[in-house]
Design an enzyme around this catalytic site. Structure first.
Site, short mmCIF file in Angstrom:
data_model
loop_
_atom_site.label_atom_id
_atom_site.label_comp_id
_atom_site.label_asym_id
_atom_site.label_seq_id
_atom_site.Cartn_x
_atom_site.Cartn_y
_atom_site.Cartn_z
N ASP A 103 -2.02 18.37 -33.12
CA ASP A 103 -3.34 18.20 -32.46
C ASP A 103 -4.49 18.37 -33.45
O ASP A 103 -5.38 17.52 -33.54
CB ASP A 103 -3.51 19.24 -31.33
CG ASP A 103 -2.81 18.82 -30.04
OD1 ASP A 103 -2.56 17.61 -29.87
OD2 ASP A 103 -2.52 19.71 -29.22
N LYS A 122 3.88 24.40 -24.42
CA LYS A 122 3.57 24.42 -25.87
C LYS A 122 3.91 25.75 -26.53
O LYS A 122 4.20 25.79 -27.73
CB LYS A 122 2.09 24.10 -26.09
CG LYS A 122 1.76 22.63 -25.86
CD LYS A 122 0.30 22.35 -26.24
CE LYS A 122 -0.03 20.89 -26.04
NZ LYS A 122 -1.39 20.56 -26.52
P1 NDP Z 1 -7.31 25.57 -22.44
O1 NDP Z 1 -7.20 25.73 -20.97
O2 NDP Z 1 -6.31 26.20 -23.35
O3 NDP Z 1 -8.78 26.10 -22.91
C1 NDP Z 1 -9.92 25.73 -22.22
C2 NDP Z 1 -11.16 26.27 -22.92
O4 NDP Z 1 -12.30 25.72 -22.23
C3 NDP Z 1 -11.32 27.77 -22.88
O5 NDP Z 1 -11.88 28.22 -24.09
C4 NDP Z 1 -12.30 28.00 -21.70
O6 NDP Z 1 -13.11 29.14 -21.86
C5 NDP Z 1 -13.17 26.79 -21.85
N1 NDP Z 1 -13.84 26.42 -20.59
C6 NDP Z 1 -13.30 25.77 -19.53
N2 NDP Z 1 -14.22 25.59 -18.57
C7 NDP Z 1 -15.38 26.16 -19.05
C8 NDP Z 1 -16.70 26.31 -18.52
N3 NDP Z 1 -17.03 25.84 -17.32
N4 NDP Z 1 -17.64 26.92 -19.29
C9 NDP Z 1 -17.32 27.39 -20.53
N5 NDP Z 1 -16.09 27.30 -21.07
C10 NDP Z 1 -15.13 26.68 -20.35
O7 NDP Z 1 -7.37 23.99 -22.70
P2 NDP Z 1 -6.92 23.16 -24.02
O8 NDP Z 1 -7.43 23.89 -25.20
O9 NDP Z 1 -5.50 22.83 -23.92
O10 NDP Z 1 -7.74 21.80 -23.81
C11 NDP Z 1 -9.15 21.75 -23.96
C12 NDP Z 1 -9.61 20.29 -23.90
O11 NDP Z 1 -9.08 19.58 -25.02
C13 NDP Z 1 -9.11 19.56 -22.64
O12 NDP Z 1 -10.16 18.74 -22.18
C14 NDP Z 1 -7.98 18.69 -23.16
O13 NDP Z 1 -7.84 17.50 -22.42
C15 NDP Z 1 -8.46 18.39 -24.58
N6 NDP Z 1 -7.38 18.04 -25.49
C16 NDP Z 1 -7.47 16.83 -26.13
C17 NDP Z 1 -6.52 16.42 -27.01
C18 NDP Z 1 -6.67 15.09 -27.68
O14 NDP Z 1 -5.72 14.63 -28.31
N7 NDP Z 1 -7.83 14.46 -27.60
C19 NDP Z 1 -5.34 17.26 -27.32
C20 NDP Z 1 -5.35 18.54 -26.63
C21 NDP Z 1 -6.33 18.89 -25.73
P3 NDP Z 1 -12.60 30.61 -21.38
O15 NDP Z 1 -11.74 31.13 -22.47
O16 NDP Z 1 -13.89 31.38 -21.26
O17 NDP Z 1 -11.90 30.43 -20.07
#
Ligand code: NDP
Length: 285
Positions: free
Chosen positions: A107, A71
Site C-alpha cells: 500500500d 491484514k
Molecule cells: P482505518 O479504519 O484503519 O483508519 C481510519 C482513519 O480515519 C483513522 O485514523 C480515523 O481516526 C480516521 N477517521 C475516520 N473518520 C474520521 C472523521 N470523521 N474525522 C476524523 N478522522 C476520521 O482505515 P484505513 O487506514 O484502512 O483506510 C483509510 C482510507 O484509505 C480509506 O478511505 C480506504 O479506502 C483508503 N485506502 C486506499 C487504498 C488505495 O489503494 N488507494 C489502500 C488502503 C486504504 P481515529 O483514529 O480518530 O478513529
C-alpha cells in the site's frame, strides 16, 4: 512441448470483498501478458482464515491480497513477514518463495510510486502531513520515512491510535515524526510539501464529506494526495484544485499497489497502462 492446462492461482481474501476491484486489473494484466493465471475474489470470514490459508498451501497458490479484516490476522499463518510490513504491522500481499509464504505490504509502496511517477515529486527531504492513523496512514508514513522525508506530522482525532503509530515509526525508521491532535479545523502549515488524506473521510457513500483542513495557509507548491479512491475526485482534491495546488488521487495508489503485487507474484514487468484502464472501466470512470 506437452500441453499445460494448469492455471496458476492468486486471490484476494476479505469480508466484505465483493466490491473490491483489484481482480479486474490483475486479470487484465494476466491476459495482456498471455499468462494462464487466475485472480479469485473470495469472501473469507475471520473464523475461516486459518482454513483458507491451509487451502492456499494445499492449492499451491502463487500469492494473495488481504483486505479488511485479515491484514493483521494473516501474519500468524505466514513463514516470514518483510521488514517494512512488520514495521507497518499489516500485510496486504503474500508472495510465494518455494514452499514459503512471505508477507509484504504494497500500500505505502504503491502510494510512493504514485508520488514519484504520477505527481513527479521526489519525497526525499520533504515535509509531510498525514491525516489519519489507521492502516493506510501507517503504510504511507512508513514508506515516506524510508524514502527520506525530513519530517512527518501525524494529524489524528484520537491520540490512542496515533501515539503508538508515532512511536513505532520513530523506533523503526529513526525519522522525525510528531503527533498533532485534530481538533476543529487543521491549518495546513506553510512549510508542508505534502498533505495526505489517509482517513476514510470522503469515501463512498459519504462523498460530500471533506476533512476539516484549511488550505489557505498552504504553500502554492503543496502536493495534496488522497488515499480515498471511490470517488477519485474527492472534495479535498476539488478544493486543492480550486487553489491551483497539485493533486494525486487514490486510484494512483490502488493501481501501483497492484502493479507491485503483480511483479512480486509473476516476476514480470506489469502492464501498467492495461491495469489503469481496466480499473477505470471497472469503476465506470
Ligand atoms: P482505518 O479504519 O484503519 O483508519 C481510519 C482513519 O480515519 C483513522 O485514523 C480515523 O481516526 C480516521 N477517521 C475516520 N473518520 C474520521 C472523521 N470523521 N474525522 C476524523 N478522522 C476520521 O482505515 P484505513 O487506514 O484502512 O483506510 C483509510 C482510507 O484509505 C480509506 O478511505 C480506504 O479506502 C483508503 N485506502 C486506499 C487504498 C488505495 O489503494 N488507494 C489502500 C488502503 C486504504 P481515529 O483514529 O480518530 O478513529
Amino acid at each position: 512441448m506437452p500441453a499445460n492446462f494448469k492455471a496458476e492461482l492468486v486471490a484476494c481474501f476479505g469480508q466484505p470483498v465483493a466490491e473490491n476491484p483489484t481482480g479486474v486489473m490483475q486479470e487484465a494484466a494476466f491476459r495482456a501478458l498471455g499468462l494462464n493465471w487466475r485472480y479469485l475474489t473470495v469472501e473469507v470470514a475471520p473464523a475461516d482464515l486459518r482454513a483458507a490459508m491451509r487451502g492456499v498451501r494445499a492449492f499451491g497458490m502463487q500469492g494473495l491480497n488481504l483486505t479488511i479484516p485479515h491484514k493483521v490476522a494473516v501474519m500468524q499463518h505466514l513463514d516470514e513477514v518483510s521488514p517494512d510490513a512488520a514495521m507497518i504491522g499489516a500485510v496486504n500481499t503474500v508472495r510465494r518463495d518455494g514452499a514459503r509464504l512471505i508477507g509484504e505490504n504494497t500500500d505505502g509502496k504503491g502510494f510512493l510510486r504514485g508520488v514519484r511517477q504520477d505527481a513527479g515529486v521526489d519525497p526525499r527531504g520533504k515535509r509531510a502531513v498525514i491525516l489519519g492513523a489507521g492502516g493506510a496512514a501507517r503504510a504511507i508514513a512508513t514508506e515516506l520515512a524510508l524514502a527520506g522525508v525530513s519530517e512527518i506530522v501525524v494529524v489524528n482525532r484520537s491520540a490512542a491510535r496515533a501515539e503508538p503509530m508515532v512511536r513505532d515509526l520513530i523506533a523503526g525508521t529513526g525519522a522525525r515524526v510528531k503527533f498533532q491532535e485534530w481538533r476543529g479545523i487543521y491549518e495546513v502549515p506553510e512549510d508542508a510539501d505534502l498533505l495526505v488524506n489517509a482517513t476514510s473521510i470522503g469515501l463512498y457513500p459519504d462523498v460530500d464529506a471533506m476533512p476539516p483542513v484549511d488550505l489557505r495557509t498552504a504553500s502554492p507548491s503543496l502536493l495534496v494526495a488522497d488515499a480515498v479512491f471511490n470517488p477519485p475526485e474527492t472534495r479535498l482534491l476539488a478544493a486543492a484544485r480550486a487553489r491551483r495546488l497539485k493533486v494525486l488521487d487514490g486510484l494512483s495508489m490502488l493501481v501501483y499497489q497492484g502493479v507491485i503485487g503483480f511483479e512480486l507474484w509473476t516476476g514480470q514487468k506489469a502492464p501498467e497502462g492495461v491495469m489503469k484502464a481496466a480499473l477505470r472501466e471497472a469503476l465506470s470512470l
